[in-house]
Design an enzyme around this catalytic site. Structure first.
Site, mmCIF file in Angstrom:
data_model
loop_
_atom_site.group_PDB
_atom_site.id
_atom_site.type_symbol
_atom_site.label_atom_id
_atom_site.label_comp_id
_atom_site.label_asym_id
_atom_site.label_seq_id
_atom_site.Cartn_x
_atom_site.Cartn_y
_atom_site.Cartn_z
ATOM 1 N N GLY A 46 40.787 0.271 -78.315
ATOM 2 C CA GLY A 46 39.403 -0.170 -78.196
ATOM 3 C C GLY A 46 38.905 -0.679 -79.535
ATOM 4 O O GLY A 46 39.462 -0.351 -80.590
ATOM 5 N N GLN A 51 32.709 -2.703 -85.862
ATOM 6 C CA GLN A 51 33.946 -2.444 -86.602
ATOM 7 C C GLN A 51 34.523 -3.712 -87.221
ATOM 8 O O GLN A 51 35.410 -3.630 -88.069
ATOM 9 C CB GLN A 51 34.993 -1.792 -85.692
ATOM 10 C CG GLN A 51 34.625 -0.386 -85.267
ATOM 11 C CD GLN A 51 35.699 0.191 -84.377
ATOM 12 O OE1 GLN A 51 35.732 -0.074 -83.179
ATOM 13 N NE2 GLN A 51 36.602 0.961 -84.968
ATOM 14 N N CYS A 90 40.379 6.667 -84.763
ATOM 15 C CA CYS A 90 39.503 5.505 -84.810
ATOM 16 C C CYS A 90 40.035 4.531 -85.859
ATOM 17 O O CYS A 90 40.422 4.950 -86.955
ATOM 18 C CB CYS A 90 38.083 5.950 -85.174
ATOM 19 S SG CYS A 90 36.893 4.613 -85.289
ATOM 20 N N LEU A 91 40.039 3.244 -85.506
ATOM 21 C CA LEU A 91 40.536 2.232 -86.446
ATOM 22 C C LEU A 91 39.702 2.181 -87.726
ATOM 23 O O LEU A 91 40.197 1.742 -88.758
ATOM 24 C CB LEU A 91 40.561 0.855 -85.773
ATOM 25 C CG LEU A 91 41.522 0.717 -84.589
ATOM 26 C CD1 LEU A 91 41.365 -0.643 -83.919
ATOM 27 C CD2 LEU A 91 42.964 0.941 -85.021
ATOM 28 N N HIS A 132 33.828 6.357 -76.517
ATOM 29 C CA HIS A 132 34.038 6.204 -77.965
ATOM 30 C C HIS A 132 33.475 4.853 -78.425
ATOM 31 O O HIS A 132 32.748 4.791 -79.430
ATOM 32 C CB HIS A 132 35.532 6.316 -78.265
ATOM 33 C CG HIS A 132 35.891 6.164 -79.702
ATOM 34 N ND1 HIS A 132 36.346 7.215 -80.473
ATOM 35 C CD2 HIS A 132 35.886 5.081 -80.525
ATOM 36 C CE1 HIS A 132 36.599 6.776 -81.706
ATOM 37 N NE2 HIS A 132 36.326 5.482 -81.760
ATOM 38 N N GLU A 133 33.787 3.779 -77.693
ATOM 39 C CA GLU A 133 33.327 2.449 -78.099
ATOM 40 C C GLU A 133 31.815 2.291 -77.933
ATOM 41 O O GLU A 133 31.158 1.703 -78.792
ATOM 42 C CB GLU A 133 34.074 1.351 -77.340
ATOM 43 C CG GLU A 133 35.582 1.321 -77.587
ATOM 44 C CD GLU A 133 35.990 1.383 -79.053
ATOM 45 O OE1 GLU A 133 35.304 0.808 -79.918
ATOM 46 O OE2 GLU A 133 37.021 2.011 -79.342
ATOM 47 N N HIS A 136 30.046 3.735 -80.804
ATOM 48 C CA HIS A 136 30.013 2.820 -81.955
ATOM 49 C C HIS A 136 28.786 1.914 -81.897
ATOM 50 O O HIS A 136 28.165 1.634 -82.918
ATOM 51 C CB HIS A 136 31.262 1.930 -81.995
ATOM 52 C CG HIS A 136 32.410 2.501 -82.748
ATOM 53 N ND1 HIS A 136 32.360 2.804 -84.091
ATOM 54 C CD2 HIS A 136 33.667 2.823 -82.344
ATOM 55 C CE1 HIS A 136 33.521 3.283 -84.482
ATOM 56 N NE2 HIS A 136 34.329 3.314 -83.437
#
Length: 161
Positions: A46, A51, A90-91, A132-133, A136
């Site tokens: 994702g 991000q 997480c990226l 999660h996304e 963000h």
């Protein structure tokens, strides 16, 4: 397509509530395509627009390439059911993993790249990635929800299960 730079913590944009998308145009389509290429290159499931430095309510999730990519524009969770604790990464937090409790099933309302609204229900890992996304987009980082951090060695054990 372009590979975008993934913003890592700490960076103020990651903790900012994003603005709604009001224009559905070629620029939005290019951003979605570039976000997809960036997510795949980073080996993620994702990616949210903040991000990659864009404070708009745009996120993508792809659990299984055969099922295709879920594009979420202006998403909102309209129902949550159940509860499950599992490991997340997480990226924007390379090498950081932790256990997070999330709803097992979610129903969302969102828009596609052409502005068309849809409703989707997801469960288990797919629901986790969606939550999660969407977090963000609200400036909420998974680290604020971690109940226990785990190291990379333990994380690799989880991945093999």
């Amino acid at each position: 397509m372009a590979i975008l730079k993934i913003i890592t913590h700490p960076n103020a944009i990651l903790e900012k509530k994003c603005e709604d998308v009001t224009v559905f145009d070629d620029k939005l389509e290019k951003l979605l395509d570039d976000m997809y290429d960036t997510m795949v290159k980073a080996d993620g499931v994702g990616l949210a627009a903040p991000q990659v430095g864009v404070a708009k309510r745009i996120a993508i999730v792809e659990i299984d390439p055969e099922e295709g990519t879920l594009e979420m524009i202006n998403p909102e969770i309209i129902e949550r059911k159940g509860s499950e604790v599992d490991v997340e990464g997480c990226l924007s937090f390379p090498g950081v993993y932790g256990e997070v409790e999330r709803a097992y099933t979610v129903t969302i309302r969102a828009q596609q790249r052409d502005g068309q609204e849809y409703i989707l229900q997801a469960e288990d890992f797919h629901a986790r990635a969606i939550q999660h996304e969407i977090d963000h987009l609200d400036g909420i980082l998974f680290t604020s929800k971690v109940t226990r951090y785990i190291d990379e060695e333990e994380f690799e054990g989880y991945e093999e299960e």
